[in-house]
Design a protein around this motif. Structure first.
Motif, PDB file in Angstrom:
ATOM      1  N   ILE A  48      -4.524   0.796  -6.628  1.00  0.00           N
ATOM      2  CA  ILE A  48      -5.448  -0.026  -7.428  1.00  0.00           C
ATOM      3  C   ILE A  48      -5.900  -1.247  -6.616  1.00  0.00           C
ATOM      4  O   ILE A  48      -7.083  -1.605  -6.610  1.00  0.00           O
ATOM      5  N   ILE A  81      -2.491  -4.630 -14.013  1.00  0.00           N
ATOM      6  CA  ILE A  81      -1.743  -3.363 -13.867  1.00  0.00           C
ATOM      7  C   ILE A  81      -1.110  -3.289 -12.472  1.00  0.00           C
ATOM      8  O   ILE A  81       0.075  -2.981 -12.330  1.00  0.00           O
ATOM      9  N   LEU A 134      -2.694 -20.170  12.798  1.00  0.00           N
ATOM     10  CA  LEU A 134      -2.634 -19.741  14.193  1.00  0.00           C
ATOM     11  C   LEU A 134      -3.266 -18.354  14.331  1.00  0.00           C
ATOM     12  O   LEU A 134      -3.659 -17.737  13.347  1.00  0.00           O
ATOM     13  N   ASP A 184      -0.811 -12.094   8.883  1.00  0.00           N
ATOM     14  CA  ASP A 184       0.564 -12.493   9.214  1.00  0.00           C
ATOM     15  C   ASP A 184       1.612 -11.736   8.391  1.00  0.00           C
ATOM     16  O   ASP A 184       2.808 -11.854   8.640  1.00  0.00           O
ATOM     17  N   LEU A 225       1.421 -16.782  16.248  1.00  0.00           N
ATOM     18  CA  LEU A 225       2.396 -16.880  15.150  1.00  0.00           C
ATOM     19  C   LEU A 225       3.655 -16.067  15.491  1.00  0.00           C
ATOM     20  O   LEU A 225       4.780 -16.532  15.273  1.00  0.00           O
ATOM     21  N   ALA A 282      -8.408  -0.217  -4.126  1.00  0.00           N
ATOM     22  CA  ALA A 282      -9.706   0.029  -4.784  1.00  0.00           C
ATOM     23  C   ALA A 282     -10.437  -1.287  -5.008  1.00  0.00           C
ATOM     24  O   ALA A 282     -11.651  -1.384  -4.810  1.00  0.00           O
ATOM     25  N   MET A 283      -9.700  -2.332  -5.383  1.00  0.00           N
ATOM     26  CA  MET A 283     -10.325  -3.647  -5.580  1.00  0.00           C
ATOM     27  C   MET A 283     -10.807  -4.231  -4.262  1.00  0.00           C
ATOM     28  O   MET A 283     -11.841  -4.880  -4.196  1.00  0.00           O
ATOM     29  N   PRO A 295      -6.579 -17.291   5.058  1.00  0.00           N
ATOM     30  CA  PRO A 295      -6.868 -16.118   5.880  1.00  0.00           C
ATOM     31  C   PRO A 295      -6.500 -14.809   5.171  1.00  0.00           C
ATOM     32  O   PRO A 295      -5.652 -14.816   4.266  1.00  0.00           O
ATOM     33  N   LEU A 333     -11.823  -2.511  -1.650  1.00  0.00           N
ATOM     34  CA  LEU A 333     -12.967  -1.753  -1.137  1.00  0.00           C
ATOM     35  C   LEU A 333     -14.203  -1.880  -2.011  1.00  0.00           C
ATOM     36  O   LEU A 333     -15.240  -1.311  -1.704  1.00  0.00           O
ATOM     37  N   ARG A 334     -14.082  -2.605  -3.127  1.00  0.00           N
ATOM     38  CA  ARG A 334     -15.204  -2.716  -4.064  1.00  0.00           C
ATOM     39  C   ARG A 334     -16.403  -3.353  -3.373  1.00  0.00           C
ATOM     40  O   ARG A 334     -16.292  -4.300  -2.659  1.00  0.00           O
ATOM     41  N   VAL A 387      -7.941  -6.814 -15.778  1.00  0.00           N
ATOM     42  CA  VAL A 387      -7.170  -5.650 -16.251  1.00  0.00           C
ATOM     43  C   VAL A 387      -6.565  -4.869 -15.075  1.00  0.00           C
ATOM     44  O   VAL A 387      -5.348  -4.634 -15.045  1.00  0.00           O
ATOM     45  N   PRO A 388      -7.384  -4.466 -14.076  1.00  0.00           N
ATOM     46  CA  PRO A 388      -6.772  -3.709 -12.962  1.00  0.00           C
ATOM     47  C   PRO A 388      -5.782  -4.552 -12.175  1.00  0.00           C
ATOM     48  O   PRO A 388      -4.759  -4.051 -11.709  1.00  0.00           O
ATOM     49  N   ALA A 403      -1.390 -17.102   9.581  1.00  0.00           N
ATOM     50  CA  ALA A 403      -2.352 -16.470  10.494  1.00  0.00           C
ATOM     51  C   ALA A 403      -2.999 -15.323   9.738  1.00  0.00           C
ATOM     52  O   ALA A 403      -2.425 -14.821   8.767  1.00  0.00           O
ATOM     53  N   PRO A 404      -4.196 -14.895  10.166  1.00  0.00           N
ATOM     54  CA  PRO A 404      -4.749 -13.681   9.558  1.00  0.00           C
ATOM     55  C   PRO A 404      -3.801 -12.504   9.822  1.00  0.00           C
ATOM     56  O   PRO A 404      -3.275 -12.381  10.938  1.00  0.00           O
ATOM     57  N   LEU A 416       0.999 -17.022   3.175  1.00  0.00           N
ATOM     58  CA  LEU A 416       0.768 -18.366   2.633  1.00  0.00           C
ATOM     59  C   LEU A 416      -0.384 -18.360   1.624  1.00  0.00           C
ATOM     60  O   LEU A 416      -0.247 -18.882   0.508  1.00  0.00           O
ATOM     61  N   SER A 452     -12.884  -0.295 -14.331  1.00  0.00           N
ATOM     62  CA  SER A 452     -12.894  -1.689 -14.787  1.00  0.00           C
ATOM     63  C   SER A 452     -13.211  -2.643 -13.654  1.00  0.00           C
ATOM     64  O   SER A 452     -13.838  -3.671 -13.843  1.00  0.00           O
ATOM     65  N   VAL A 453     -12.785  -2.258 -12.419  1.00  0.00           N
ATOM     66  CA  VAL A 453     -13.118  -3.093 -11.251  1.00  0.00           C
ATOM     67  C   VAL A 453     -14.623  -3.115 -11.061  1.00  0.00           C
ATOM     68  O   VAL A 453     -15.243  -4.175 -10.899  1.00  0.00           O
ATOM     69  N   TYR A 454     -15.252  -1.932 -11.118  1.00  0.00           N
ATOM     70  CA  TYR A 454     -16.686  -1.850 -10.856  1.00  0.00           C
ATOM     71  C   TYR A 454     -17.519  -2.447 -12.000  1.00  0.00           C
ATOM     72  O   TYR A 454     -18.599  -2.948 -11.785  1.00  0.00           O
TER      73      TYR A 454
END
Lengths: 120, 333
Positions: B326, B198, A7, B112, A12, B329-330, B176, B332-333, B194-195, B109-110, B181, A115-117
């Motif tokens: 963390i 953690i 929804l 939610d 919702l 950060a993931m 979403p 925004l990668r 790894v990140p 929902a987005p 969900l 590690s992410v990058y």
């Protein structure tokens, strides 16, 4: 089989409010009535009479802020006694522990971001 | 999609499974498990006589309060207000259950997570406070003050903790975005880097600490402190109102364990909900989470309110913020 409905956020919230209202209605209907004592019993204060309430009591707001100040009191005392004692070596010792903690956190975060990058 | 089918499925989900009836049954089981495990750790028998291994004892306790015991009407009390407050809290938990994959009608929902937080963190606490203040009493006021002081730290901590898997799964492309969900169905994926490991470990740790405090289990049971405040905000509850409060308390425990099972441990992963192995894994994960919460309760003594607030900030809030940093950060990668 399960049915999934995606929804809009507003829809919702509306559906959830309706569900809450419906369930509340069912609960209140189930718990209506039942046995109850006669009207007008005294409040239970650990066996004391209500007359004890004539004595001055702290308000709920005062109790709340009392708890918060007590919880934050240690921080204030530490800042007052250690950081602002006027002795440079005490200030350095206090700050060093924080710098070590900050260094540790920054290493963990830096390694994680790196590690992410790098796509680990 | 036939609207009649949707409405029927919605009513069944809200009232039967996984709604009011199932959640109540799960709450009774959780209370039995808590009492039995704590008793065994303390070299006692625990519930024994009603049902196999005392399994039906919580239900019998509930029925006794519901049918046999009277509600005490105090001179200044409003029993209806108490029932409304407790009904708000229980209804909020039941509604939130429909956002988990357990439900035959899964609502999503987005973003939610905002609605989820609104139901679990805001309405539940508001309902308890409304109910507690319906019986004016100095002991109740002291209990509510402690409850509010603790909730002001615990609820943001719990929210920060559950935002970790939500943000991680959104970063991994769950659709979403920021959905309870989608996170419940994909949270297992977040552990395989790894990140991610953690962040999820920090979030899980924080969720366990904040759930312990949210459900007011030791060491965070100071709002109900016996001996000192009689029973804090529960002092004057009796009969059906006490039955409703006990049900809510157990339901919070069951719901918290369910949320950790889904949002952090992936529910029935690596199997689906409809496979017998998946159901067995889901039950095993739920019982393990419950066992951890119960073990902490059995091992620890009660903290003072200032100690409890500091403990939640140190061992709950800080790991949650680190995990969330963390996860962001993931994202925004």
């Amino acid at each position: 089989m399960a049915m999934t409905m995606i929804l809009s956020p507003g829809a919702l919230a509306l559906v959830m409010s309706c569900v809450m209202g419906g369930v509340m209605g069912v609960i209140l209907a189930l718990f209506a009535g039942g046995k109850s004592s006669k009207v007008g019993d005294e409040m239970y204060i650990g066996g004391e009479s209500e007359r004890v309430l004539r004595k001055p009591l702290p308000s709920a707001v005062a109790l709340y802020w009392g708890l918060v100040k007590r919880a934050m009191g240690k921080l204030y005392i530490t800042l007052r006694d250690v950081v602002h004692s006027g002795r440079l070596n005490e200030w350095c010792a206090y700050m060093a522990s924080w710098f070590l903690l900050l260094l540790l956190i920054s290493i963990v975060v830096a390694v994680s971001i790196a590690s992410v990058y790098s796509g680990w | 999609m036939n609207p009649v089918v949707v409405i029927v499925l919605g009513v069944v989900s809200a009232l039967l499974f996984p709604g009011l009836v199932f959640l109540s049954a799960l709450s009774f089981f959780s209370e039995w498990f808590l009492r039995k495990v704590v008793a065994r750790m303390q070299s006692r028998m625990g519930p024994t006589y009603v049902g196999p291994a005392g399994l039906l004892q919580p239900l019998m306790d509930f029925m006794k309060l519901y049918l046999a015991k009277e509600v005490k009407i105090q001179r200044y009390s409003s029993p209806l207000q108490a029932k409304v407050g407790l009904a708000i809290s229980i209804a909020a938990l039941v509604a939130a259950t429909l956002m988990l994959p357990l439900s035959p009608l899964r609502l999503s929902a987005p973003y939610d997570i905002i609605v989820f937080v609104y139901l679990c963190a805001v309405w539940v606490t508001v309902g308890i406070i409304v109910a507690a203040l319906s019986y004016p009493n100095p002991l109740t006021v002291a209990g509510v003050s402690r409850l509010v002081a603790l909730a002001a730290i615990v609820e943001p901590t719990w929210v920060a903790a559950i935002f970790v898997p939500i943000t991680m799964c959104t970063a991994l492309g769950s659709n979403p975005p920021f959905s309870v969900l989608a996170t419940s169905l994909n949270s297992w994926r977040a552990w395989f880097s790894v990140p991610g490991f953690i962040a999820m470990a920090l979030g899980l740790w924080s969720a366990v600490v904040s759930s312990q405090a949210k459900t007011m289990l030791k060491p965070f049971d100071i709002p109900e402190a016996e001996q000192e405040l009689i029973a804090g905000h529960v002092t004057e509850f009796s009969g059906r109102i006490l039955a409703l409060y006990n049900l809510l308390h157990d339901m919070e425990l069951a719901f918290s364990a369910l949320v950790i099972t889904y949002l952090f441990l992936g529910g029935p992963y690596p199997y689906g909900h409809l496979s017998p192995v998946g159901i067995a894994i889901l039950i095993a994960k739920y019982v393990i989470v419950l066992f951890v919460l119960v073990t902490i309760r059995a091992c620890m003594g009660r903290l003072r309110i200032d100690q409890a607030i500091s403990a939640v900030m140190k061992y709950g809030m800080l790991p949650a913020i680190a995990g969330l940093a963390i996860a962001i950060a993931m994202l925004l990668r």
